[in-house]
Write an enzyme that holds these catalytic residues in place. Sequence first.
Site, PDB file in Angstrom:
ATOM      1  N   HIS A   1      20.015  10.657 -38.725  1.00 48.47           N
ATOM      2  CA  HIS A   1      18.561  10.847 -38.831  1.00 48.47           C
ATOM      3  C   HIS A   1      17.949   9.784 -39.747  1.00 48.47           C
ATOM      4  CE1 HIS A   1      18.130  14.760 -36.763  1.00 48.47           C
ATOM      5  NE2 HIS A   1      19.388  14.920 -37.144  1.00 48.47           N
TER       6      HIS A   1
ATOM      7  N   GLY B   1     -13.782  21.961 -48.435  1.00 46.15           N
ATOM      8  CA  GLY B   1     -12.503  21.309 -48.618  1.00 46.15           C
ATOM      9  C   GLY B   1     -12.512  19.912 -48.014  1.00 46.15           C
ATOM     10  N   VAL B   2     -11.455  19.155 -48.262  1.00 44.47           N
ATOM     11  CA  VAL B   2     -11.424  17.769 -47.811  1.00 44.47           C
ATOM     12  C   VAL B   2     -11.431  17.661 -46.288  1.00 44.47           C
ATOM     13  CG1 VAL B   2      -8.887  17.660 -47.980  1.00 44.47           C
ATOM     14  CG2 VAL B   2     -10.221  15.557 -48.025  1.00 44.47           C
ATOM     15  N   ASP B   3     -10.764  18.585 -45.581  1.00 45.66           N
ATOM     16  CA  ASP B   3     -10.677  18.489 -44.125  1.00 45.66           C
ATOM     17  C   ASP B   3     -12.047  18.630 -43.468  1.00 45.66           C
ATOM     18  OD1 ASP B   3      -7.984  18.474 -44.764  1.00 45.66           O
ATOM     19  OD2 ASP B   3      -7.736  20.606 -44.335  1.00 45.66           O
ATOM     20  N   SER B   4     -12.764  19.690 -43.809  1.00 39.98           N
ATOM     21  CA  SER B   4     -14.075  19.906 -43.208  1.00 39.98           C
ATOM     22  C   SER B   4     -15.086  18.886 -43.714  1.00 39.98           C
ATOM     23  CB  SER B   4     -14.568  21.331 -43.467  1.00 39.98           C
ATOM     24  OG  SER B   4     -14.775  21.557 -44.845  1.00 39.98           O
TER      25      SER B   4
ATOM     26  N   CYS C   1      19.929  11.765 -32.721  1.00 36.16           N
ATOM     27  CA  CYS C   1      20.762  12.971 -32.680  1.00 36.16           C
ATOM     28  C   CYS C   1      20.786  13.556 -31.267  1.00 36.16           C
ATOM     29  CB  CYS C   1      20.280  13.980 -33.723  1.00 36.16           C
ATOM     30  SG  CYS C   1      21.509  15.240 -34.134  1.00 36.16           S
ATOM     31  N   TYR C   2      20.141  14.711 -31.028  1.00 38.14           N
ATOM     32  CA  TYR C   2      20.114  15.252 -29.663  1.00 38.14           C
ATOM     33  C   TYR C   2      19.486  14.244 -28.705  1.00 38.14           C
ATOM     34  CZ  TYR C   2      19.063  18.182 -25.631  1.00 38.14           C
ATOM     35  OH  TYR C   2      18.991  18.675 -24.355  1.00 38.14           O
TER      36      TYR C   2
ATOM     37  N   SER D   1     -16.341  24.093 -45.142  1.00 35.63           N
ATOM     38  CA  SER D   1     -15.805  24.970 -46.187  1.00 35.63           C
ATOM     39  C   SER D   1     -15.941  24.352 -47.563  1.00 35.63           C
ATOM     40  CB  SER D   1     -14.320  25.255 -45.915  1.00 35.63           C
ATOM     41  OG  SER D   1     -13.550  24.076 -46.105  1.00 35.63           O
TER      42      SER D   1
ATOM     43  N   LYS E   1      -2.451  15.712 -44.023  1.00 33.08           N
ATOM     44  CA  LYS E   1      -3.410  15.817 -45.121  1.00 33.08           C
ATOM     45  C   LYS E   1      -3.586  14.492 -45.874  1.00 33.08           C
ATOM     46  CE  LYS E   1      -5.002  19.210 -46.786  1.00 33.08           C
ATOM     47  NZ  LYS E   1      -6.301  19.904 -46.657  1.00 33.08           N
TER      48      LYS E   1
ATOM     49  N   GLU F   1      14.826   9.292 -40.211  1.00 27.86           N
ATOM     50  CA  GLU F   1      13.510   9.727 -40.685  1.00 27.86           C
ATOM     51  C   GLU F   1      13.556  10.481 -42.010  1.00 27.86           C
ATOM     52  OE1 GLU F   1      14.850  13.110 -37.895  1.00 27.86           O
ATOM     53  OE2 GLU F   1      15.199  10.965 -38.185  1.00 27.86           O
TER      54      GLU F   1
ATOM     55  N   GLY G   1      17.432  18.137 -32.047  1.00 27.12           N
ATOM     56  CA  GLY G   1      17.134  19.492 -31.589  1.00 27.12           C
ATOM     57  C   GLY G   1      18.365  20.369 -31.680  1.00 27.12           C
TER      58      GLY G   1
END
Length: 550
Positions: A206, A262-265, A119-120, A260, A406, A208, A92
């Site tokens: 870090h 799309g893949v999400d909906s 880190c923080y 919609s 996603k 990550e 942070g």
Amino acid sequence: MTRGNRVNSSGDLEVSAYLEIARNRKGAASELVEEDKPVNEGVVVIDFGSQYTHLIARRIRELKVYSEIIPASATWEQVRHLNPAGVVLSGGPASVYDAGAPEIPAWVFERRLPVLGICYGMQALVHQLGGRVSPGAKREYGHATLNLNTPDCDLFTGLPTAFPVWMSHGDRVEALPPGFSALAFTDNSPIAAMGNNDNIIGLQFHPEVNHTPLGRNILQNFLFQTCRCRGAWTPASFVSQSIARIKEQVGEGRVICALSGGVDSSVTAVLLHQAIGEQLTCIFVNNGLLRLEEPERVQATFRRHLGLKLLYVDASDRFLARLQGVIDPEVKRKAVGEEFIRVFEEAASQLGRTDFLAQGTLYPDVIESQTPENRASARIKTHHNVGGLPEYMKLKLVEPLRYLFKDEVRAVGLELGLAHEMVARQPFPGPGLAIRIIGEVTKARADILRACDWVVIDEIKKANLYEQVWQSFAVLTDSRTVGVMGDFRTYGYVCAIRAVSSEDAMTADWVRLPYDVLARISSRIVNEVPGVNRVVYDITSKPPGTIEWE
């Protein structure tokens, strides 16, 4: 809660109480597991405002352990549903000695959970447990070499005694808390890693980020050696758990799903259909901001191939009317979000009793919109389906994908049996072309952009690049330029082309499209789309830009 723990006036666990917990941790932890063995496991990522926080959650999930980002203000009651196996404290921008600097909540220690401070997060551990943090004589940003003091430490199992890491800090640890020892150092950080020979570990670097090549190994050791995670979080487990949660939430209620195409909906709709069957009605709204021929394609796909109950609503005129005269991108997003809700409510009233609205909200939408779930992160833009929702809604929300990225949604879609071409579809924003038209949205300008966008996607597909890029699309700017076509002067719009690569939409890089592909796109747009006489290519990454222009 552990009896007898002492917490001071600032909410920190006193050092003596913490050390008592640390000494008894191993036996007590096993008792907890036996007495209250969780069905699932999760790792809590406490967000102190780092630009890398979302990467921590992603890396943990990639190792098949569920993780979720929560603010430092979250209480145990707000996280206990995750059945935490461990806690990661993010980095942070704050300094621990600043007034109002975020603190580690007391429940982290009281619950005797394994902790990895980054880190923080490491500096906060030091500060709250009796050590000392001071401004560094020299800031340390970028590559550094980590040298291990104790190679036999569980966290560094299987790693060399020296390896490259990524640093990003100004403060450093000057004195360790009681019971801790230094595990590693760099040229600029005498204490670059610390531990207490039990379950509390701090890293100044870090793990990550990709710039720490062995960071995945470090996180893996923390998860499976320190936290004793099982690594059972898979698309199949997510599907079964989501279906159970949907059934519990919805009960006998009726649900409409905002579809919609799309893949999400799509994944949301199929999940709901498997969970509640005929209690679900999907509603596809044409808001006048869709791509060329999209309304026809979406209806055909879902009616013929998925067998879902689908209601089509053409609300083009009302959305365009709502956006008349609107220039500001945030106002556009909120206007579209509210109008969607009102259309769904009206459609639901025609279906009889309806209790819930399901939508394909994803984790990046939540993170960027600065909701109560992530107050530490700055709001980048208001996503229409999160911060853009009206304060008052008649329908309760069902959002089974709210904490997925996603690529995770795509994996779930394949697990559900969706066709590859549906799952691999490039993302398309909920506000549609409204945020790809710079300035006022009108039907005429939307038609121009639709034609430009069609050319872009057509050429990207012809070049076999569609699935190699995250998103590729056209933007209609509000700039006009002088041109010449034939022997005549033109004064037309500038169309910008955008193509980016990404894993999760939180960061992205511009794609180096082949020159011949760009040449064909440019030539076709200026020749096939009236009103456009210039094409430019956007070579901005995220950050500093965002993927969409608005």
